[in-house]
Write an enzyme that holds these catalytic residues in place. Structure first.
Site, short mmCIF file in Angstrom:
data_model
loop_
_atom_site.label_atom_id
_atom_site.label_comp_id
_atom_site.label_asym_id
_atom_site.label_seq_id
_atom_site.Cartn_x
_atom_site.Cartn_y
_atom_site.Cartn_z
N GLU A 156 0.65 -1.00 0.26
CA GLU A 156 0.13 -0.14 -0.10
C GLU A 156 0.83 1.13 0.26
OE1 GLU A 156 -2.75 -0.56 3.42
OE2 GLU A 156 -3.42 -2.74 2.68
N GLU A 261 -6.50 -10.72 -1.68
CA GLU A 261 -7.01 -9.94 -0.02
C GLU A 261 -8.88 -10.12 -0.55
OE1 GLU A 261 -5.39 -7.36 2.48
OE2 GLU A 261 -3.81 -7.27 1.62
O1 G3I Z 1 -5.18 -7.71 19.16
C1 G3I Z 1 -6.09 -6.65 19.77
C2 G3I Z 1 -6.53 -7.34 20.54
O2 G3I Z 1 -6.01 -7.66 21.61
C3 G3I Z 1 -7.44 -5.88 20.99
O3 G3I Z 1 -8.46 -6.08 22.09
C4 G3I Z 1 -8.16 -5.47 20.12
C5 G3I Z 1 -8.55 -4.34 20.42
O4 G3I Z 1 -9.47 -3.54 18.69
O5 G3I Z 1 -7.05 -5.28 18.89
C6 G3I Z 1 -6.49 -6.07 18.54
O6 G3I Z 1 -6.19 -6.13 17.55
C7 G3I Z 1 -6.35 -5.76 16.04
C8 G3I Z 1 -6.38 -6.60 14.81
O7 G3I Z 1 -6.79 -6.50 13.17
C9 G3I Z 1 -6.25 -8.09 15.42
O8 G3I Z 1 -7.34 -8.59 15.36
C10 G3I Z 1 -6.73 -4.13 15.84
O9 G3I Z 1 -6.91 -3.51 16.44
C11 G3I Z 1 -6.71 -4.09 14.91
O10 G3I Z 1 -6.44 -2.94 14.12
C12 G3I Z 1 -6.45 -5.28 13.09
O11 G3I Z 1 -6.76 -5.20 11.94
C13 G3I Z 1 -5.96 -5.68 11.58
C14 G3I Z 1 -6.08 -4.37 10.19
O12 G3I Z 1 -5.02 -5.42 8.84
C15 G3I Z 1 -5.03 -3.80 10.36
O13 G3I Z 1 -3.67 -4.10 10.25
C16 G3I Z 1 -7.45 -6.46 10.83
O14 G3I Z 1 -7.32 -7.72 11.82
C17 G3I Z 1 -6.61 -7.27 8.89
O15 G3I Z 1 -7.38 -8.05 8.02
C18 G3I Z 1 -6.40 -5.71 8.04
O16 G3I Z 1 -5.29 -6.32 6.90
C19 G3I Z 1 -4.97 -5.84 5.85
C20 G3I Z 1 -4.18 -6.67 5.09
O17 G3I Z 1 -3.17 -6.02 6.27
C21 G3I Z 1 -3.88 -5.09 4.19
N1 G3I Z 1 -4.49 -4.34 3.28
C22 G3I Z 1 -5.91 -4.30 3.89
C23 G3I Z 1 -5.82 -5.35 5.30
C24 G3I Z 1 -7.69 -5.35 5.74
O18 G3I Z 1 -7.82 -3.55 6.19
#
Ligand code: G3I
Length: 366
Positions: A156, A261
């Site tokens: 990205e 994805e």
């Molecule tokens: O692990 C913590 C947990 O301890 C906490 O209680 C909770 C509260 O919000 O958050 C948890 O972390 C979250 C994590 O996912 C695991 O579930 C983060 O807040 C959340 O921001 C994170 O979101 C991920 C996102 O990328 C940001 O990195 C999504 O799961 C994941 O599907 C998404 O994937 C991205 C690709 O990497 C890149 N392209 C876009 C795609 C979708 O956004």
């Protein structure tokens, strides 16, 4: 007597037809087998799936997929939480999981402006950003040398208009950081495929920017093997023409094309793409299918998936992998983005791990 024979015959017919039904509808080929000769079929895996916490989900993953991408655990915030500390626990487990189950692992991701470790915010000098950048790629790509099949080296890096995103890497290192990332990854892990990955890079303006970026990497002498089109699309609005043009244009650069994805959102949203920093306010209208997906939307979803896979098959000589962003609807990131706590239905398996009509349409193409 005659009646008895007839009813025995009818029972036989009923049994036979339900058996046939079982084969054609309830027990079709697994995705990875159906598309074995065409492209890899992948899924994103979260921690609980890597830990094999749920036996049903685990069976489903092993049966259906031959490729996997970690949904979060290889992102820099998690794998490199402090300046001089790495945490490889879950990533190592993922690699073992892949080895044990014959699933090819795509590392995701080495350089991304999002999900960076907190300590990056305190860094003001370009030299220190350069040191982080170099050490991070060398250490992470080096550890999984020969153990992962591929890396999303940069994720990205582009804005929607095709210009380069003003990330911490661009600001401190200049646009040469893109080629540098690929060179460092190549040195650390010479036999691993190296990709650039983005969302909306099938859209004409962003695609043009993506092509420019790829050409610069190639001209620098760095190796780049493929481009990932993430494929976070919306039901009834799949940009098939843009996708087809993108497959052709990217592959004309000598690159493998992947859909990395894939999911299809059925819930309302007022923008396109997958920028995780974008959010929307919650309201009952924003979560319309909390009690189930209406049949017409289910059908549209199935038709969209069928049209997409038809296109992927048409270009199977150029498309090397199709990865879904999640195993079943229940664990999709779309339940929490851009609105928290919604009920979304973007994948081929429902919350009970059962195949949806979209699954049958996709597998039915083979
Ligand atoms: O692990 C913590 C947990 O301890 C906490 O209680 C909770 C509260 O919000 O958050 C948890 O972390 C979250 C994590 O996912 C695991 O579930 C983060 O807040 C959340 O921001 C994170 O979101 C991920 C996102 O990328 C940001 O990195 C999504 O799961 C994941 O599907 C998404 O994937 C991205 C690709 O990497 C890149 N392209 C876009 C795609 C979708 O956004």
């Amino acid at each position: 007597m005659k009646t008895k024979v007839l009813s025995a015959f009818s029972i036989g017919v009923v049994l036979f037809s339900s058996f046939t039904f079982q084969i054609t509808n309830d027990n079709p080929k697994a995705l990875k087998d159906a598309f074995k000769k065409d492209f890899l079929i992948g899924t994103a895996l979260n921690n609980s799936q890597i830990d094999e916490k749920d036996a049903t989900v685990n069976d489903l993953i092993k049966k259906q997929f031959n490729a996997a991408t970690p949904e979060n655990i290889m992102k820099s915030a998690l794998i490199h939480p402090k300046w001089d500390t790495y945490d490889f626990t879950m990533a190592d487990k993922l690699v073992e999981y892949g080895k044990k189950n014959n699933i090819k692992i795509n590392g995701h991701t080495l350089i991304w402006h999002s999900q960076l470790p907190n300590f990056i915010r305190g860094i003001k000098s370009s030299d220190s950003i350069r040191t982080f950048f170099t050490d991070h790629i060398k250490t992470v790509a080096g550890r999984y040398k020969g153990k992962v099949f591929s890396w999303d080296v940069v994720n990205e890096a582009l804005n929607e208009d095709g210009t380069l995103r003003n990330s911490v890497f661009l600001k401190h290192l200049g646009e040469g950081y893109l080629a540098d990332a690929f060179k460092l990854a190549q040195e650390a892990s010479p036999n691993t495929e190296l990709y650039y990955n983005d969302y909306n890079n099938e859209q004409p303006a962003k695609r043009a920017g993506c092509i420019k970026l790829i050409k610069k990497i190639q001209e620098s002498g760095a190796r780049i093997d493929g481009v990932g089109i993430q494929g976070h699309w919306h039901v009834g609005k799949i940009p098939l023409k843009d996708i087809e043009e993108s497959i052709l244009e990217y592959s004309a650069l000598g690159l493998k094309v992947m859909f990395t994805e894939l999911d299809i959102e059925v819930l309302p949203r007022n923008f396109q793409g997958a920028d995780v920093s974008q959010r929307m306010a919650n309201s009952p209208e924003m979560n319309p299918y909390a009690n189930g997906l209406p049949e017409n939307v289910q059908k549209q979803l199935a038709d969209d998936y069928e049209a997409l896979f038809k296109l992927f098959l048409k270009h199977k000589d150029k498309v090397t992998r199709v990865t879904f962003w999640g195993v079943n609807d229940g664990d999709s990131w779309l339940n929490n983005w851009p609105v928290r706590g919604r009920t979304s239905y973007p994948l081929l398996f429902d919350r009970n791990n059962q195949p949806k009509p979209a699954y049958f349409k996709v597998v039915g193409l083979k």
